[in-house]
Design a protein around this motif. Structure first.
Motif, PDB file in Angstrom:
ATOM      1  N   ASP A   4       0.829  -1.210   0.000  1.00 50.91           N
ATOM      2  CA  ASP A   4       0.000   0.000   0.000  1.00 50.91           C
ATOM      3  C   ASP A   4       0.863   1.260   0.000  1.00 50.91           C
ATOM      4  O   ASP A   4       0.527   2.242  -0.651  1.00 50.91           O
ATOM      5  CB  ASP A   4      -0.921   0.020   1.226  1.00 50.91           C
ATOM      6  N   ASN A   5       1.955   1.217   0.745  1.00 48.61           N
ATOM      7  CA  ASN A   5       2.855   2.367   0.773  1.00 48.61           C
ATOM      8  C   ASN A   5       3.432   2.651  -0.603  1.00 48.61           C
ATOM      9  O   ASN A   5       3.605   3.807  -0.986  1.00 48.61           O
ATOM     10  CB  ASN A   5       3.980   2.155   1.781  1.00 48.61           C
ATOM     11  N   LEU A   6       3.748   1.600  -1.347  1.00 49.52           N
ATOM     12  CA  LEU A   6       4.268   1.791  -2.703  1.00 49.52           C
ATOM     13  C   LEU A   6       3.237   2.465  -3.600  1.00 49.52           C
ATOM     14  O   LEU A   6       3.585   3.291  -4.446  1.00 49.52           O
ATOM     15  CB  LEU A   6       4.689   0.452  -3.307  1.00 49.52           C
ATOM     16  N   ILE A   7       1.981   2.121  -3.422  1.00 48.87           N
ATOM     17  CA  ILE A   7       0.922   2.756  -4.207  1.00 48.87           C
ATOM     18  C   ILE A   7       0.854   4.241  -3.879  1.00 48.87           C
ATOM     19  O   ILE A   7       0.741   5.088  -4.788  1.00 48.87           O
ATOM     20  CB  ILE A   7      -0.433   2.059  -3.953  1.00 48.87           C
ATOM     21  N   PHE A   8       0.954   4.585  -2.616  1.00 44.20           N
ATOM     22  CA  PHE A   8       0.906   5.992  -2.215  1.00 44.20           C
ATOM     23  C   PHE A   8       2.142   6.743  -2.721  1.00 44.20           C
ATOM     24  O   PHE A   8       2.036   7.881  -3.207  1.00 44.20           O
ATOM     25  CB  PHE A   8       0.800   6.126  -0.695  1.00 44.20           C
ATOM     26  N   VAL A   9       3.306   6.108  -2.637  1.00 47.52           N
ATOM     27  CA  VAL A   9       4.537   6.741  -3.125  1.00 47.52           C
ATOM     28  C   VAL A   9       4.437   6.970  -4.630  1.00 47.52           C
ATOM     29  O   VAL A   9       4.797   8.038  -5.138  1.00 47.52           O
ATOM     30  CB  VAL A   9       5.773   5.874  -2.775  1.00 47.52           C
ATOM     31  N   GLU A  10       3.922   5.975  -5.350  1.00 48.19           N
ATOM     32  CA  GLU A  10       3.765   6.111  -6.798  1.00 48.19           C
ATOM     33  C   GLU A  10       2.813   7.249  -7.143  1.00 48.19           C
ATOM     34  O   GLU A  10       3.069   8.038  -8.047  1.00 48.19           O
ATOM     35  CB  GLU A  10       3.253   4.798  -7.388  1.00 48.19           C
ATOM     36  N   GLU A  11       1.724   7.346  -6.413  1.00 44.71           N
ATOM     37  CA  GLU A  11       0.744   8.408  -6.656  1.00 44.71           C
ATOM     38  C   GLU A  11       1.379   9.778  -6.453  1.00 44.71           C
ATOM     39  O   GLU A  11       1.175  10.697  -7.238  1.00 44.71           O
ATOM     40  CB  GLU A  11      -0.463   8.227  -5.731  1.00 44.71           C
ATOM     41  N   ALA A  12       2.165   9.922  -5.402  1.00 46.24           N
ATOM     42  CA  ALA A  12       2.800  11.213  -5.117  1.00 46.24           C
ATOM     43  C   ALA A  12       3.851  11.554  -6.163  1.00 46.24           C
ATOM     44  O   ALA A  12       3.981  12.713  -6.566  1.00 46.24           O
ATOM     45  CB  ALA A  12       3.429  11.184  -3.730  1.00 46.24           C
ATOM     46  N   MET A  13       4.579  10.550  -6.627  1.00 45.77           N
ATOM     47  CA  MET A  13       5.673  10.808  -7.567  1.00 45.77           C
ATOM     48  C   MET A  13       5.188  11.030  -8.992  1.00 45.77           C
ATOM     49  O   MET A  13       5.998  11.345  -9.871  1.00 45.77           O
ATOM     50  CB  MET A  13       6.693   9.668  -7.509  1.00 45.77           C
ATOM     51  N   ARG A  14       3.911  10.897  -9.233  1.00 44.65           N
ATOM     52  CA  ARG A  14       3.361  11.209 -10.561  1.00 44.65           C
ATOM     53  C   ARG A  14       3.453  12.697 -10.859  1.00 44.65           C
ATOM     54  O   ARG A  14       3.428  13.107 -12.010  1.00 44.65           O
ATOM     55  CB  ARG A  14       1.901  10.776 -10.636  1.00 44.65           C
ATOM     56  N   PHE A  15       3.568  13.501  -9.816  1.00 42.72           N
ATOM     57  CA  PHE A  15       3.570  14.950  -9.972  1.00 42.72           C
ATOM     58  C   PHE A  15       5.005  15.476  -9.849  1.00 42.72           C
ATOM     59  O   PHE A  15       5.614  15.381  -8.773  1.00 42.72           O
ATOM     60  CB  PHE A  15       2.686  15.616  -8.912  1.00 42.72           C
ATOM     61  N   PRO A  16       5.557  16.049 -10.926  1.00 43.76           N
ATOM     62  CA  PRO A  16       6.945  16.547 -10.878  1.00 43.76           C
ATOM     63  C   PRO A  16       7.157  17.624  -9.820  1.00 43.76           C
ATOM     64  O   PRO A  16       8.234  17.715  -9.233  1.00 43.76           O
ATOM     65  CB  PRO A  16       7.175  17.118 -12.276  1.00 43.76           C
ATOM     66  N   GLU A  17       6.127  18.433  -9.551  1.00 45.93           N
ATOM     67  CA  GLU A  17       6.291  19.484  -8.546  1.00 45.93           C
ATOM     68  C   GLU A  17       6.470  18.881  -7.156  1.00 45.93           C
ATOM     69  O   GLU A  17       7.215  19.417  -6.329  1.00 45.93           O
ATOM     70  CB  GLU A  17       5.112  20.455  -8.564  1.00 45.93           C
ATOM     71  N   VAL A  18       5.834  17.738  -6.882  1.00 42.35           N
ATOM     72  CA  VAL A  18       5.993  17.071  -5.596  1.00 42.35           C
ATOM     73  C   VAL A  18       7.418  16.544  -5.463  1.00 42.35           C
ATOM     74  O   VAL A  18       8.066  16.709  -4.424  1.00 42.35           O
ATOM     75  CB  VAL A  18       4.961  15.923  -5.435  1.00 42.35           C
ATOM     76  N   VAL A  19       7.929  15.935  -6.527  1.00 43.47           N
ATOM     77  CA  VAL A  19       9.289  15.395  -6.506  1.00 43.47           C
ATOM     78  C   VAL A  19      10.286  16.525  -6.267  1.00 43.47           C
ATOM     79  O   VAL A  19      11.213  16.393  -5.469  1.00 43.47           O
ATOM     80  CB  VAL A  19       9.597  14.645  -7.823  1.00 43.47           C
ATOM     81  N   LYS A  20      10.074  17.648  -6.925  1.00 44.53           N
ATOM     82  CA  LYS A  20      10.974  18.793  -6.755  1.00 44.53           C
ATOM     83  C   LYS A  20      10.899  19.331  -5.327  1.00 44.53           C
ATOM     84  O   LYS A  20      11.942  19.623  -4.711  1.00 44.53           O
ATOM     85  CB  LYS A  20      10.627  19.898  -7.742  1.00 44.53           C
TER      86      LYS A  20
END
Length: 185
Positions: A4-20
């Motif tokens: 489940d954590n991987l799903i949440f991490v993947e969802e967050a990393m879909r957005f380049p602004e979040v990664v930045k």
């Protein structure tokens, strides 16, 4: 790590602004925490949970708020342990005896670097004999440029002429330098 954590991490990393934002925050606090990857995982997981479970109007806004909260928590609860002294960095050698930690002084040998550069400049002046093209070739060689084709193209652009004639000049000049340096030693 839970699936489940991987799903949440993947969802967050879909957005380049979040990664930045997470990358900037981890670069800002890397020296304040023991494990930056744990901080990043917490940020991505919490942002992903918010994106999946809540109706988010601004991804950047929610990410900024969650990152700030995670920063404070990690610094408070998982902050880096302060270094007591240089002696505490001492280790043990093969025999079990305490080996002191030594700090290398990178500026201690500045004189030899200056002397070496002076001798290089003297050799360049000796070999160039006042010819600007020879000096250009020698400077290129001292900076690690040994590609004759590339150097001949640069010489053609700087001094004019055909690159093929400059390539032949470079080959002859290399042999001449080798002979003169062998006789000078």
């Amino acid at each position: 790590m839970k699936f489940d954590n991987l799903i949440f991490v993947e969802e967050a990393m879909r957005f380049p602004e979040v990664v930045k934002l997470v990358r900037d925050a981890s670069e800002r606090i890397w020296y304040k925490v023991n494990d930056v990857t744990s901080f990043e995982h917490t940020c991505y997981r919490n942002i992903g949970i918010a994106l999946v479970n809540e109706n988010v109007r601004s991804v950047g806004g929610i990410a900024t708020r969650i990152i700030a909260r995670a920063e404070k928590w990690h610094i408070k609860n998982r902050g880096a342990e302060p270094l007591e002294s240089i002696q505490s960095l001492a280790g043990l050698d093969e025999e079990g005896c305490e080996q002191p930690f030594e700090i290398k002084d990178v500026l201690a040998n500045v004189e030899s670097t200056v002397i070496d550069s002076q001798s290089v400049n003297e050799k360049i002046a000796f070999l160039a004999e006042g010819d600007s093209r020879k000096e250009f070739v020698l400077r290129h060689w001292t900076n690690g440029g040994y590609n004759d084709k590339e150097l001949s193209n640069v010489l053609a652009n700087v001094f004019g002429g055909k690159s093929s004639s400059h390539r032949r000049f470079i080959q002859r000049f290399r042999i001449e330098c080798q002979k003169r340096l062998a006789n000078a030693v």
